[in-house]
Motif scaffolding. Sequence first.
Motif, PDB file in Angstrom:
ATOM      1  N   LEU A  55       0.244   0.702  -4.458  1.00  0.00           N
ATOM      2  CA  LEU A  55      -0.743   0.616  -4.120  1.00  0.00           C
ATOM      3  C   LEU A  55      -1.857   0.172  -5.499  1.00  0.00           C
ATOM      4  N   ILE A 102       3.000   4.285  -1.750  1.00  0.00           N
ATOM      5  CA  ILE A 102       2.784   5.858  -2.799  1.00  0.00           C
ATOM      6  C   ILE A 102       4.116   6.117  -3.167  1.00  0.00           C
ATOM      7  N   ASN A 126       0.164   4.496   2.537  1.00  0.00           N
ATOM      8  CA  ASN A 126      -1.319   5.168   1.946  1.00  0.00           C
ATOM      9  C   ASN A 126      -1.596   5.459   3.208  1.00  0.00           C
ATOM     10  N   ASP A 133      -8.586   8.782   0.409  1.00  0.00           N
ATOM     11  CA  ASP A 133      -7.731   9.099   0.337  1.00  0.00           C
ATOM     12  C   ASP A 133      -6.746   8.125  -0.829  1.00  0.00           C
ATOM     13  N   TYR A 148       0.874  -1.167  -0.162  1.00  0.00           N
ATOM     14  CA  TYR A 148      -0.113  -0.027   0.088  1.00  0.00           C
ATOM     15  C   TYR A 148       0.812   1.212   0.119  1.00  0.00           C
TER      16      TYR A 148
END
Length: 263
Positions: A142, A28, A33, A190, A26
Motif C-alpha cells: 500500500l 497492508i 486495506n 483508512d 493495496y
Amino acid sequence: MTKFDEATQAIRVDETAYDVCLDPGYSIGGPLNGGYLMAVLLRAVVDASPHDHPVTTSAQFLRAPRPGPAQVRLEQIKAGRTAAMTRATLIQDDASFIETLVTTATLGDVAPDWTDRPSAVMPPVEQCVVLPAPKPESNMTLNAQMEMAFDPPTIGWLDGNPTGRPEARAYFRMAEPQDPDPYVLALAVDALPPVVFSAGARGWAPTVDLTWHLRALPAPGWLTLLGSGRMISDGWFDEEVEVWDSAGRLVAQSRQLARVGRG
C-alpha cells in the motif's frame, strides 16, 4: 485512467452484479486495506445509482478477501429524487466478505453554511516526516500507492517513544498524480497507521466496522488527515478521522471500531 482507477474498476454484469479484480498493490502486510476495498464497492454502487456521489457508507468487514477476482452484488433499498440507498456485498468464492449500506446523492460545489475548525493544527508539509520504506518481505505494498508526510510527534512509536495518546496526523496524496475524488477519499479515511500505535500498541489492527461521510468534493492538492481515538478497552479501540482539502474545507469524516493488534 490512473492505476488507482484501474485497481478499483467495477465492470457491470447485470443490474445487480459487477465483476471486480482486487489488486495486490493495496496490501497492508497480507490483508488488503479497508479503504481500498470500500472504493471498489463504491465504484459499482455509484455506477448503478441515478446520483453521482457516495455521501455516506457504512461497512462491516466480515473477513479479509484475497487479491484476485471477486464480485459486488447490489440490492437497491430506496431510490428517491435527492438520495438513493443501496446494499452492496463483496463476494468471493460464494462467501460474503464485506457488507455495506451506501447512500448516494449529488453534491454541488458550494461553500458551507458553517464549518468547525480542524481538531488539530499541522506543521507545514516540509516540516513533516516520511516513513521509511517497508522491507520487501513485509508485503506492505500500500505504501507505494500514496505519499504521506506525518506530524513528527504522532510517529514517535517508530523509535519507541509513543505519545501515549491514540492519534495520527499526516498530509496525503496519491503517488501517481491524481486529483482527489470520492474514491480517493474512501482510501484516505483508512490510510493512517492505527491511532493505537501512538498509545503504545503494535501489530495489525483489523477493522470491524467503518462508517464515513463525504461532506464536499475536494480541491486538487494535498489532503490533511487528522486521526484520533476516544477509548481503548478490552482489546477494542475506536478511530475518528477528519479529511481537510487544500482549500481548507472539511471533505470527509469517518469513524471505525477495530481490534487492538497483538503484534
